[in-house]
Motif scaffolding. Structure first.
Motif, PDB file in Angstrom:
ATOM      1  N   GLU A  55      44.956  31.944  -2.781  1.00 40.31           N
ATOM      2  CA  GLU A  55      45.762  30.494  -3.010  1.00 40.31           C
ATOM      3  C   GLU A  55      45.957  29.836  -3.525  1.00 40.31           C
ATOM      4  O   GLU A  55      47.716  29.425  -4.021  1.00 40.31           O
ATOM      5  CB  GLU A  55      44.757  29.244  -1.737  1.00 40.31           C
ATOM      6  CG  GLU A  55      44.595  29.943  -0.582  1.00 40.31           C
ATOM      7  CD  GLU A  55      44.334  28.831   0.374  1.00 40.31           C
ATOM      8  OE1 GLU A  55      43.714  27.806  -0.016  1.00 40.31           O
ATOM      9  OE2 GLU A  55      43.594  29.662   1.815  1.00 40.31           O
ATOM     10  N   LEU A  85      49.231  31.390  -4.830  1.00 41.01           N
ATOM     11  CA  LEU A  85      50.146  30.835  -4.151  1.00 41.01           C
ATOM     12  C   LEU A  85      50.961  30.302  -4.254  1.00 41.01           C
ATOM     13  O   LEU A  85      52.062  29.592  -4.367  1.00 41.01           O
ATOM     14  CB  LEU A  85      49.732  31.153  -2.791  1.00 41.01           C
ATOM     15  CG  LEU A  85      49.688  32.250  -1.861  1.00 41.01           C
ATOM     16  CD1 LEU A  85      48.821  33.048  -0.641  1.00 41.01           C
ATOM     17  CD2 LEU A  85      50.614  33.516  -1.502  1.00 41.01           C
ATOM     18  N   GLU A  86      50.358  28.942  -4.719  1.00 43.75           N
ATOM     19  CA  GLU A  86      50.318  27.481  -4.830  1.00 43.75           C
ATOM     20  C   GLU A  86      51.339  27.377  -5.959  1.00 43.75           C
ATOM     21  O   GLU A  86      52.266  27.263  -6.519  1.00 43.75           O
ATOM     22  CB  GLU A  86      49.368  26.729  -5.295  1.00 43.75           C
ATOM     23  CG  GLU A  86      48.647  26.557  -3.915  1.00 43.75           C
ATOM     24  CD  GLU A  86      47.217  25.908  -4.128  1.00 43.75           C
ATOM     25  OE1 GLU A  86      47.255  25.370  -4.378  1.00 43.75           O
ATOM     26  OE2 GLU A  86      46.590  25.674  -2.583  1.00 43.75           O
ATOM     27  N   PHE A 128      54.533  29.794  -5.675  1.00 45.80           N
ATOM     28  CA  PHE A 128      55.521  28.589  -4.528  1.00 45.80           C
ATOM     29  C   PHE A 128      56.414  28.017  -5.500  1.00 45.80           C
ATOM     30  O   PHE A 128      57.519  27.451  -5.058  1.00 45.80           O
ATOM     31  CB  PHE A 128      54.555  28.481  -3.478  1.00 45.80           C
ATOM     32  CG  PHE A 128      55.385  27.866  -2.301  1.00 45.80           C
ATOM     33  CD1 PHE A 128      55.619  28.052  -1.745  1.00 45.80           C
ATOM     34  CD2 PHE A 128      55.955  25.918  -2.415  1.00 45.80           C
ATOM     35  CE1 PHE A 128      56.797  27.660  -0.427  1.00 45.80           C
ATOM     36  CE2 PHE A 128      56.775  25.628  -1.692  1.00 45.80           C
ATOM     37  CZ  PHE A 128      56.943  25.947  -0.532  1.00 45.80           C
ATOM     38  N   LYS A 129      55.287  27.277  -6.602  1.00 50.93           N
ATOM     39  CA  LYS A 129      56.313  26.032  -7.559  1.00 50.93           C
ATOM     40  C   LYS A 129      57.168  26.353  -8.530  1.00 50.93           C
ATOM     41  O   LYS A 129      58.285  26.109  -8.173  1.00 50.93           O
ATOM     42  CB  LYS A 129      55.268  25.344  -8.425  1.00 50.93           C
ATOM     43  CG  LYS A 129      54.467  24.394  -6.801  1.00 50.93           C
ATOM     44  CD  LYS A 129      52.654  24.021  -8.337  1.00 50.93           C
ATOM     45  CE  LYS A 129      51.599  23.537  -7.700  1.00 50.93           C
ATOM     46  NZ  LYS A 129      50.829  22.315  -8.045  1.00 50.93           N
ATOM     47  N   ASP A 144      59.967  27.295  -5.686  1.00 54.02           N
ATOM     48  CA  ASP A 144      60.901  25.967  -5.292  1.00 54.02           C
ATOM     49  C   ASP A 144      61.731  25.292  -6.344  1.00 54.02           C
ATOM     50  O   ASP A 144      61.251  24.303  -6.970  1.00 54.02           O
ATOM     51  CB  ASP A 144      59.726  25.733  -4.417  1.00 54.02           C
ATOM     52  CG  ASP A 144      60.884  24.076  -3.731  1.00 54.02           C
ATOM     53  OD1 ASP A 144      61.359  23.686  -3.768  1.00 54.02           O
ATOM     54  OD2 ASP A 144      58.988  23.160  -3.563  1.00 54.02           O
ATOM     55  N   THR A 170      57.446  28.468   3.810  1.00 52.21           N
ATOM     56  CA  THR A 170      56.556  26.757   3.566  1.00 52.21           C
ATOM     57  C   THR A 170      55.240  27.813   3.467  1.00 52.21           C
ATOM     58  O   THR A 170      55.120  28.638   3.505  1.00 52.21           O
ATOM     59  CB  THR A 170      56.597  25.806   4.858  1.00 52.21           C
ATOM     60  OG1 THR A 170      55.728  26.495   5.684  1.00 52.21           O
ATOM     61  CG2 THR A 170      57.872  25.637   5.941  1.00 52.21           C
ATOM     62  N   LEU A 171      54.829  26.673   2.057  1.00 56.82           N
ATOM     63  CA  LEU A 171      53.698  27.205   1.538  1.00 56.82           C
ATOM     64  C   LEU A 171      52.383  27.643   2.923  1.00 56.82           C
ATOM     65  O   LEU A 171      51.826  28.911   2.446  1.00 56.82           O
ATOM     66  CB  LEU A 171      53.263  25.719   1.111  1.00 56.82           C
ATOM     67  CG  LEU A 171      51.437  26.782  -0.334  1.00 56.82           C
ATOM     68  CD1 LEU A 171      51.877  27.965  -0.685  1.00 56.82           C
ATOM     69  CD2 LEU A 171      51.091  25.559  -1.268  1.00 56.82           C
ATOM     70  N   GLN A 172      52.521  26.695   4.315  1.00 56.41           N
ATOM     71  CA  GLN A 172      51.793  27.334   4.814  1.00 56.41           C
ATOM     72  C   GLN A 172      51.681  28.326   5.421  1.00 56.41           C
ATOM     73  O   GLN A 172      50.742  28.972   5.622  1.00 56.41           O
ATOM     74  CB  GLN A 172      51.654  25.994   6.023  1.00 56.41           C
ATOM     75  CG  GLN A 172      50.603  25.797   6.605  1.00 56.41           C
ATOM     76  CD  GLN A 172      48.919  25.529   6.014  1.00 56.41           C
ATOM     77  OE1 GLN A 172      48.834  25.298   5.308  1.00 56.41           O
ATOM     78  NE2 GLN A 172      47.774  26.377   6.457  1.00 56.41           N
ATOM     79  N   LEU A 174      52.906  31.356   3.384  1.00 55.30           N
ATOM     80  CA  LEU A 174      52.781  32.353   2.990  1.00 55.30           C
ATOM     81  C   LEU A 174      50.895  32.443   3.590  1.00 55.30           C
ATOM     82  O   LEU A 174      50.666  32.935   3.145  1.00 55.30           O
ATOM     83  CB  LEU A 174      52.965  31.413   1.782  1.00 55.30           C
ATOM     84  CG  LEU A 174      54.674  31.809   1.881  1.00 55.30           C
ATOM     85  CD1 LEU A 174      55.127  31.297   0.153  1.00 55.30           C
ATOM     86  CD2 LEU A 174      55.198  32.829   1.756  1.00 55.30           C
ATOM     87  N   LYS A 175      50.639  30.999   3.143  1.00 53.94           N
ATOM     88  CA  LYS A 175      48.850  30.985   3.416  1.00 53.94           C
ATOM     89  C   LYS A 175      48.067  31.918   4.431  1.00 53.94           C
ATOM     90  O   LYS A 175      47.172  32.234   4.686  1.00 53.94           O
ATOM     91  CB  LYS A 175      48.026  29.627   3.078  1.00 53.94           C
ATOM     92  CG  LYS A 175      48.687  29.359   1.478  1.00 53.94           C
ATOM     93  CD  LYS A 175      48.164  27.557   1.250  1.00 53.94           C
ATOM     94  CE  LYS A 175      48.278  27.242   0.637  1.00 53.94           C
ATOM     95  NZ  LYS A 175      47.395  26.060  -0.304  1.00 53.94           N
ATOM     96  N   SER A 235      51.466  38.485   2.019  1.00 51.86           N
ATOM     97  CA  SER A 235      52.834  36.777   1.207  1.00 51.86           C
ATOM     98  C   SER A 235      52.886  37.686  -0.230  1.00 51.86           C
ATOM     99  O   SER A 235      54.067  36.826  -0.593  1.00 51.86           O
ATOM    100  CB  SER A 235      51.981  35.496   1.565  1.00 51.86           C
ATOM    101  OG  SER A 235      51.015  35.545   1.001  1.00 51.86           O
TER     102      SER A 235
END
Length: 541
Positions: A395, A398-399, A402-403, A406, A459-461, A463-464, A469
């Protein structure tokens, strides 16, 4: 006065007479009989004595009791008021069921007469229910038996040491009584020895461990209380340094580092950076008790304390993992100033990353650099990068990525944002004479892979919630891993299924450590020396 008596007689309830020998129905149909019986009862000598006795008891505040008739017989004994019928003159009534009788339940619950009501009525006394204490500000006190057992063990360990135990002798207390990892002993010792006397007495330990109720709390709370500063509500990286120093000094799997204090420090830093990467999800450098409980650090500490081979402790403490991270950093840091710029990072993984993603990393969008040099990445920043790059299933990774993707920071990845990064991938495929895959086809593949709630964006959700992902980011900016995913080796897939507990980072670190050790062995053979690096420039491993 006569009118009051008549009014009271007219409102007389026959049941108050308590005459089991006479039918209540007959008394209700002929109230005059009830009135006559009541007047006759009032004229009895025993009744007068009873009334006087009740008045005296009410004046003195004594409990009110009604004396039973002295006449023998069970009926008289059970009746609290004097009977108007001689004993044995009537046959006994059939026995009643007392299980559901309200009158029986009232009498059996210790009822007493109220001084403010008729002496003929029986009133139940209110019983106060005591609720046991369920909240303890400093934790629940230990049970008496547990406390006595702990005190007995403390007396045994402190026996013969009236002046207290020194720091070297205190480890057995940490291990046997506190049940904590042995390399927390120094931190616990200094927490108790606030005046720095060099010893911890029996009474001081009891006050800290038992009287403060710390012994009844869970292990995470105990370690949190031991490590954190008194005026803080969180843990910082500095709080973990004493723990790592003792681990390096006492663990058998790290003895070989005792002659190289520089690399002891680098190992400790790397372990702490890894802890905060996975545990401190807020990313503010302040590890809270909640974050500590949610993570797996406590289990890793206990594993490290029990396992002699530190490399088997894959979470945080493996020396092989540190070796891989440090060597990777050293390879990129060509001028060895312990800083990496964009041109250095673009060489990572045999030029696997695109320029656009490297630019986003150095814009410090996913994470602010701790390095004070402008435009350069320090060692801590590199640790966060390599953990995010090599384990995109986690996680924090992924965060992180993702940033990066985005671009407008609105919390969703649109097709235009993903296409912006994929364009460079497409160009690189053309330069390498590989058949290019159009973005439209790739987008359909990614949507099928993730299955987002809204197919127009991720969304991040989203991917999680998908195990694959991480491949989305490889498709967008890591060409080498993208091609490996497209041509997956069935043997590697079978290996992953056989060891599902290993993470992507575990597999990467294992492969890289083997490669690095083989290169070291090869250079040893060619140079005839145990030094793989030039000590004046590079790290001596």
């Amino acid at each position: 006065m006569d009118m009051d008596i008549v009014r009271d007689m007219a409102s007389l309830d026959p049941e108050l007479l308590q005459l089991p020998e006479v039918s209540q129905l007959a008394l209700k149909e002929k109230p005059k009989i009830a009135e006559e019986l009541f007047c006759q009862w009032l004229s009895l000598t025993e009744t007068g004595k009873l009334v006087k006795s009740l008045i005296e008891d009410a004046k003195t505040g004594s409990p009110l009791t009604v004396a039973s008739s002295s006449g023998g017989g069970s009926a008289a004994a059970n009746n609290s008021l004097p009977s108007m019928f001689p004993a044995g003159s009537v046959p006994p009534l059939s026995p009643r069921s007392t299980s559901g009788s309200p009158r029986f339940m009232k009498r059996s619950s210790g009822a007493v007469l109220s001084p403010f009501s008729s002496p003929l009525k029986v009133v139940s006394e209110h019983v106060k229910e005591v609720i046991p204490q369920f909240y303890f500000q400093n934790g629940r006190p230990p049970p008496k038996e547990l406390k006595e057992q702990c005190l007995s063990r403390i007396d045994h360990l402190f026996f013969g040491n009236m002046d207290g135990l020194q720091i070297q002798e205190f480890k057995i207390v940490t291990k046997e009584i506190c049940k904590l990892p042995s390399f927390l002993s120094s931190s616990l010792f200094r927490k108790i020895d606030v005046e720095c006397t060099g010893t911890v007495t029996r009474d001081a330990f009891i006050e800290y461990w038992i009287n403060s109720n710390l012994m009844t709390k869970d292990v995470a709370t105990q370690i949190y209380a031991i490590l954190k500063q008194t005026d803080c509500k969180y843990l910082t990286q500095e709080d973990f340094k004493p723990v790592l120093r003792e681990l390096l000094a006492t663990h058998p799997g790290l003895e070989f580092l005792q002659g190289t204090p520089e690399f002891q420090e680098r190992y400790a830093e790397t372990v702490i950076y890894r802890i905060f990467y996975y545990m401190n999800r807020s990313g503010n450098g302040q590890l809270t008790l909640r974050e500590l409980k949610r993570g797996n650090l406590i289990a890793a500490m206990q594993h490290a304390d029990e396992e002699e081979d530190i490399n088997k402790v894959l979470r945080y403490f493996s020396y092989e993992h540190f070796y891989v991270i440090y060597c990777k950093f050293w390879e990129l840091d060509t001028d060895h100033d312990f800083l990496i710029d964009k041109e250095n990072l673009i060489r990572y993984g045999n030029h696997a990353l695109t320029y656009r993603i490297v630019e986003r990393i150095f814009s410090q969008i996913p994470r602010k650099f701790k390095s004070k040099a402008e435009g350069k990445m320090g060692y801590e920043d590199f640790v966060y990068f390599i953990l995010a790059e090599e384990d995109k299933s986690a996680e924090p990774s992924l965060e992180y990525w993702f940033k990066c993707i985005d671009l407008d920071g609105n919390g969703i990845l649109t097709a235009n944002e993903m296409q912006f990064f994929y364009e460079e991938q497409l160009h690189r495929m053309e330069c390498m004479a590989q058949e290019p895959v159009l973005f439209e086809d790739i987008l359909c593949q990614m949507i099928d892979m993730i299955g987002p709630e809204n197919e127009s964006y991720f969304t991040l959700q989203d991917l999680k919630g998908c195990k694959l992902s991480g491949n989305i980011f490889n498709i967008l900016f890591n060409l080498n891993k993208f091609m490996q995913f497209e041509t997956r080796d069935p043997f590697l897939i079978r290996q992953e299924r056989e060891n599902p507990t290993l993470t992507e980072w575990d597999r990467f670190a294992h492969r890289e450590y083997i490669r690095l050790s083989m290169e070291e062995d090869g250079e040893d053979a060619s140079n005839g020396s145990g030094d793989i690096w030039d000590e004046s420039l590079e790290a001596p491993f």
